[in-house]
Design a protein around this motif. Structure first.
Motif, PDB file in Angstrom:
ATOM      1  N   GLY A 134       9.694   9.243   2.551  1.00  0.00           N
ATOM      2  CA  GLY A 134      10.001   9.861   3.561  1.00  0.00           C
ATOM      3  C   GLY A 134       9.250   9.096   5.235  1.00  0.00           C
ATOM      4  N   ALA A 135       8.894   7.723   4.411  1.00  0.00           N
ATOM      5  CA  ALA A 135       7.681   7.066   5.201  1.00  0.00           C
ATOM      6  C   ALA A 135       8.288   5.739   5.287  1.00  0.00           C
ATOM      7  CB  ALA A 135       6.277   6.298   4.488  1.00  0.00           C
ATOM      8  N   GLN A 136       8.526   5.361   7.111  1.00  0.00           N
ATOM      9  CA  GLN A 136       9.041   3.982   7.765  1.00  0.00           C
ATOM     10  C   GLN A 136       8.178   3.380   6.530  1.00  0.00           C
ATOM     11  OE1 GLN A 136       9.629   2.885  11.398  1.00  0.00           O
ATOM     12  NE2 GLN A 136      10.847   1.873  11.423  1.00  0.00           N
ATOM     13  N   PRO A 137       8.779   1.672   6.134  1.00  0.00           N
ATOM     14  CA  PRO A 137       8.395   1.085   5.376  1.00  0.00           C
ATOM     15  C   PRO A 137       7.513  -0.339   6.080  1.00  0.00           C
ATOM     16  CG  PRO A 137      10.118   0.020   4.642  1.00  0.00           C
ATOM     17  CD  PRO A 137      10.412   1.694   5.370  1.00  0.00           C
ATOM     18  N   ILE A 138       6.542   0.080   6.533  1.00  0.00           N
ATOM     19  CA  ILE A 138       5.184  -0.362   7.683  1.00  0.00           C
ATOM     20  C   ILE A 138       4.002  -0.237   7.953  1.00  0.00           C
ATOM     21  CG2 ILE A 138       7.844  -0.638  10.011  1.00  0.00           C
ATOM     22  CD1 ILE A 138       5.949   1.703  11.271  1.00  0.00           C
ATOM     23  N   ASP A 139       3.499  -0.649   9.006  1.00  0.00           N
ATOM     24  CA  ASP A 139       2.194  -0.643   8.707  1.00  0.00           C
ATOM     25  C   ASP A 139       1.281  -0.658   7.542  1.00  0.00           C
ATOM     26  OD1 ASP A 139       3.133  -0.465  11.491  1.00  0.00           O
ATOM     27  OD2 ASP A 139       1.975   1.654  11.914  1.00  0.00           O
ATOM     28  N   PRO A 140       1.453  -2.077   7.148  1.00  0.00           N
ATOM     29  CA  PRO A 140       0.660  -1.990   5.617  1.00  0.00           C
ATOM     30  C   PRO A 140      -0.920  -2.153   6.111  1.00  0.00           C
ATOM     31  CG  PRO A 140       1.993  -4.106   5.792  1.00  0.00           C
ATOM     32  CD  PRO A 140       2.155  -3.073   7.443  1.00  0.00           C
ATOM     33  N   HIS A 141      -1.656  -1.734   4.594  1.00  0.00           N
ATOM     34  CA  HIS A 141      -3.169  -1.773   5.001  1.00  0.00           C
ATOM     35  C   HIS A 141      -3.376  -1.597   3.508  1.00  0.00           C
ATOM     36  CE1 HIS A 141      -7.197  -1.480   6.285  1.00  0.00           C
ATOM     37  NE2 HIS A 141      -7.368  -0.688   5.327  1.00  0.00           N
ATOM     38  N   VAL A 142      -4.516  -3.445   3.030  1.00  0.00           N
ATOM     39  CA  VAL A 142      -4.893  -3.560   1.987  1.00  0.00           C
ATOM     40  C   VAL A 142      -5.881  -3.095   1.740  1.00  0.00           C
ATOM     41  CG1 VAL A 142      -4.922  -5.942   2.937  1.00  0.00           C
ATOM     42  CG2 VAL A 142      -4.684  -5.073  -0.420  1.00  0.00           C
ATOM     43  N   PHE A 143      -6.882  -2.526   1.428  1.00  0.00           N
ATOM     44  CA  PHE A 143      -8.167  -2.344   0.574  1.00  0.00           C
ATOM     45  C   PHE A 143      -8.100  -2.475  -0.620  1.00  0.00           C
ATOM     46  CE2 PHE A 143     -10.653   1.453  -1.449  1.00  0.00           C
ATOM     47  CZ  PHE A 143     -11.646   1.136  -0.515  1.00  0.00           C
ATOM     48  N   ILE A 144      -9.391  -2.946  -1.238  1.00  0.00           N
ATOM     49  CA  ILE A 144      -9.662  -3.203  -2.705  1.00  0.00           C
ATOM     50  C   ILE A 144     -10.956  -2.217  -2.737  1.00  0.00           C
ATOM     51  CG2 ILE A 144     -10.686  -4.966  -3.997  1.00  0.00           C
ATOM     52  CD1 ILE A 144      -8.911  -7.328  -2.791  1.00  0.00           C
ATOM     53  N   ASP A 145     -10.752  -1.543  -3.749  1.00  0.00           N
ATOM     54  CA  ASP A 145     -11.726  -0.677  -3.780  1.00  0.00           C
ATOM     55  C   ASP A 145     -13.267  -1.042  -4.916  1.00  0.00           C
ATOM     56  OD1 ASP A 145     -13.116   2.134  -4.011  1.00  0.00           O
ATOM     57  OD2 ASP A 145     -11.911   3.245  -4.833  1.00  0.00           O
ATOM     58  N   ASP A 146     -13.948  -0.334  -4.785  1.00  0.00           N
ATOM     59  CA  ASP A 146     -15.368  -1.213  -6.025  1.00  0.00           C
ATOM     60  C   ASP A 146     -15.683  -1.241  -6.622  1.00  0.00           C
ATOM     61  OD1 ASP A 146     -16.918  -0.766  -3.803  1.00  0.00           O
ATOM     62  OD2 ASP A 146     -17.121   1.110  -4.253  1.00  0.00           O
ATOM     63  N   ASP A 147     -13.683  -0.862  -7.823  1.00  0.00           N
ATOM     64  CA  ASP A 147     -14.085  -1.329  -9.164  1.00  0.00           C
ATOM     65  C   ASP A 147     -13.030  -1.976  -9.043  1.00  0.00           C
ATOM     66  OD1 ASP A 147     -11.662   0.632  -7.745  1.00  0.00           O
ATOM     67  OD2 ASP A 147     -11.437   2.284  -9.482  1.00  0.00           O
ATOM     68  N   ASP A 148     -12.439  -3.242  -8.085  1.00  0.00           N
ATOM     69  CA  ASP A 148     -11.153  -3.790  -8.122  1.00  0.00           C
ATOM     70  C   ASP A 148     -10.177  -2.849  -7.580  1.00  0.00           C
ATOM     71  OD1 ASP A 148     -12.831  -6.045  -7.490  1.00  0.00           O
ATOM     72  OD2 ASP A 148     -13.078  -6.691  -9.503  1.00  0.00           O
ATOM     73  N   THR A 149      -9.988  -1.966  -7.987  1.00  0.00           N
ATOM     74  CA  THR A 149      -8.205  -1.479  -7.462  1.00  0.00           C
ATOM     75  C   THR A 149      -8.338  -2.069  -6.372  1.00  0.00           C
ATOM     76  OG1 THR A 149      -8.826   0.072  -9.421  1.00  0.00           O
ATOM     77  CG2 THR A 149      -6.576   0.050  -7.872  1.00  0.00           C
ATOM     78  N   TYR A 151      -5.754  -1.377  -3.316  1.00  0.00           N
ATOM     79  CA  TYR A 151      -4.374  -0.195  -3.037  1.00  0.00           C
ATOM     80  C   TYR A 151      -4.066  -0.738  -1.639  1.00  0.00           C
ATOM     81  CZ  TYR A 151      -7.037   2.873  -5.740  1.00  0.00           C
ATOM     82  OH  TYR A 151      -7.797   3.896  -7.142  1.00  0.00           O
ATOM     83  N   LEU A 152      -2.247  -0.573  -1.257  1.00  0.00           N
ATOM     84  CA  LEU A 152      -2.110  -0.506   0.008  1.00  0.00           C
ATOM     85  C   LEU A 152      -1.407   0.164   0.212  1.00  0.00           C
ATOM     86  CD1 LEU A 152      -1.036  -3.475   1.436  1.00  0.00           C
ATOM     87  CD2 LEU A 152       1.827  -2.782   0.548  1.00  0.00           C
ATOM     88  N   TYR A 153      -1.757   0.891   1.299  1.00  0.00           N
ATOM     89  CA  TYR A 153      -1.465   2.288   2.419  1.00  0.00           C
ATOM     90  C   TYR A 153      -0.400   1.113   3.167  1.00  0.00           C
ATOM     91  CZ  TYR A 153      -5.602   3.509   0.261  1.00  0.00           C
ATOM     92  OH  TYR A 153      -6.940   4.700  -0.690  1.00  0.00           O
ATOM     93  N   TYR A 154       0.436   2.367   4.056  1.00  0.00           N
ATOM     94  CA  TYR A 154       1.250   1.789   4.312  1.00  0.00           C
ATOM     95  C   TYR A 154       2.315   3.125   4.831  1.00  0.00           C
ATOM     96  CZ  TYR A 154       5.304   2.746   1.327  1.00  0.00           C
ATOM     97  OH  TYR A 154       6.064   3.766   0.647  1.00  0.00           O
ATOM     98  N   GLY A 155       2.563   3.159   6.541  1.00  0.00           N
ATOM     99  CA  GLY A 155       3.510   4.132   6.461  1.00  0.00           C
ATOM    100  C   GLY A 155       3.482   3.995   7.718  1.00  0.00           C
ATOM    101  N   GLY A 156       5.237   5.033   8.871  1.00  0.00           N
ATOM    102  CA  GLY A 156       5.734   5.380  10.065  1.00  0.00           C
ATOM    103  C   GLY A 156       6.677   6.442   9.403  1.00  0.00           C
ATOM    104  N   TRP A 157       7.117   7.369  10.785  1.00  0.00           N
ATOM    105  CA  TRP A 157       7.985   8.570  11.042  1.00  0.00           C
ATOM    106  C   TRP A 157       6.757   9.105  10.350  1.00  0.00           C
ATOM    107  CZ3 TRP A 157      13.726   6.911   9.837  1.00  0.00           C
ATOM    108  CH2 TRP A 157      13.996   5.745  10.630  1.00  0.00           C
ATOM    109  N   GLY A 158       6.152   9.673  10.716  1.00  0.00           N
ATOM    110  CA  GLY A 158       4.705  10.425  10.188  1.00  0.00           C
ATOM    111  C   GLY A 158       4.933  10.942   8.781  1.00  0.00           C
ATOM    112  N   HIS A 159       4.931   9.314   7.991  1.00  0.00           N
ATOM    113  CA  HIS A 159       4.613   9.966   6.414  1.00  0.00           C
ATOM    114  C   HIS A 159       3.742   8.704   6.041  1.00  0.00           C
ATOM    115  CE1 HIS A 159       7.636  13.292   5.434  1.00  0.00           C
ATOM    116  NE2 HIS A 159       8.432  12.999   6.416  1.00  0.00           N
ATOM    117  N   CYS A 160       2.368   8.869   5.355  1.00  0.00           N
ATOM    118  CA  CYS A 160       2.015   7.818   4.544  1.00  0.00           C
ATOM    119  C   CYS A 160       1.870   7.822   3.153  1.00  0.00           C
ATOM    120  CB  CYS A 160       0.471   7.942   4.993  1.00  0.00           C
ATOM    121  SG  CYS A 160      -0.426   6.678   4.422  1.00  0.00           S
TER     122      CYS A 160
END
Length: 311
Positions: A134-149, A151-160
């Motif tokens: 249900g997540a509209q594919p918008i608003d990406p946010h990239v985050f690299i964790d301490d273990d080098d993984t 992640y890309l968080y994203y979403g609109g329309w009330g779903h992430c």
């Protein structure tokens, strides 16, 4: 923009022009802000960026990416999120504001050798081109964790959703359970995800309300995993009718080696009714043990804060 080295406060907004949805980074010992050019969707066809050595004097890098560099983008380019990895800069962005899986668009990825670009489409098509969970594919946010993984968080329309990025940063990588798109929607989520990690705790933040209205705001939840679950703790950024309204969709800067944090966000001047009239501001984030305290909107902004050069 002419630097004024006599100024000791950034002031808000921190630079002129209508911009929104800022991502904030430190690249090559400079502060960088990557915003949306705020205009009607059919005019939102390029990105600028801004850099500073002290949070007060800002310099514009113009048109670091344009629609002509993205074969599939037609309109509505917004919400960029760049990150450095292996000496390259990867730049995630949304385009076309798709309303269904029948339309072309979604989240793209571009790449450059420099923080100021020019950025070029890395794969010739959207990285995420459909609605999942249900997540509209918008608003990406990239985050690299301490273990080098990555992640890309994203979403609109009330779903992430959160996805894992491959080491090449231009392909998605399944989670251990085989899933690619994990839904992590917290209560109240609308859009604009942002993740930071502090003292082993993951703080997940998001925008609530309607982007064009005065009630646009930011809330957060905290967890011991980058996948949550994130229970809503409360709002940490919202309008102050004396200073600005519609305050939301932000990025975060931490001064390396310190517990000093800043929120870079957009808001609308109190007298403005045009929803596209949004400006970029910066204010301090403070913590109380493991809670984020509400961020205070100011006209003054923040004091000069040169980055220490590491020899």
């Amino acid at each position: 923009m002419h630097p004024n080295h006599n100024r000791n406060l950034s002031g808000n907004p921190i630079f002129p022009g209508c911009y929104a949805d800022p991502e904030a980074r430190i690249f090559e010992n400079r502060y960088w802000i990557y915003p949306t050019y705020s205009a009607p969707y059919d005019d939102q066809l390029f990105f600028d960026a801004f850099w500073s050595e002290d949070l007060v004097n800002w310099h514009k890098a113009e048109r670091i990416m344009e629609r002509k560099h993205v074969s599939w983008a037609q309109r509505a380019m917004w919400a960029p999120s760049p990150i450095e990895r292996n000496g390259k800069y990867y730049y995630y962005f949304a385009a076309n504001d798709i309303q269904s899986n029948e339309e072309l668009g979604g989240i793209g990825v571009a790449v450059s050798d420099r923080p100021e670009g020019p950025f070029r489409d890395a794969i010739g098509k959207p990285l995420i081109a459909q609605f999942y969970n249900g997540a509209q594919p918008i608003d990406p946010h990239v985050f690299i964790d301490d273990d080098d993984t990555a992640y890309l968080y994203y979403g609109g329309w009330g779903h992430c959703n959160v996805v894992k990025l491959n080491d090449d940063m231009i392909n998605l990588k399944p989670f251990e359970d085989g899933q690619i798109y994990k839904e992590i929607t917290p209560n109240g989520f609308v859009e604009g995800p942002c993740m930071i990690k502090r003292n082993g705790i993951y703080y997940f933040m998001w925008a609530e309300g309607s982007w064009g209205g005065p009630d646009y705001s930011v809330a957060y939840g905290a967890a011991l995993s980058p996948l949550g679950p994130f229970n809503r703790e409360g709002k940490i950024l919202q309008q102050n009718p004396d200073i600005g309204v519609g305050a939301g969709h932000h990025g975060v800067i931490r001064i390396p080696g310190t517990d000093e944090w800043y929120m870079v966000y957009h808001r609308r001047p109190v007298s403005e009714t045009d929803p596209h009239y949004r400006v970029i501001c910066i204010d301090r984030i403070f913590f109380e043990e493991d809670r984020i305290l509400p961020v205070e909107l100011t006209s003054e902004g923040v004091p000069r804060r040169p980055l220490q050069t590491s020899d």
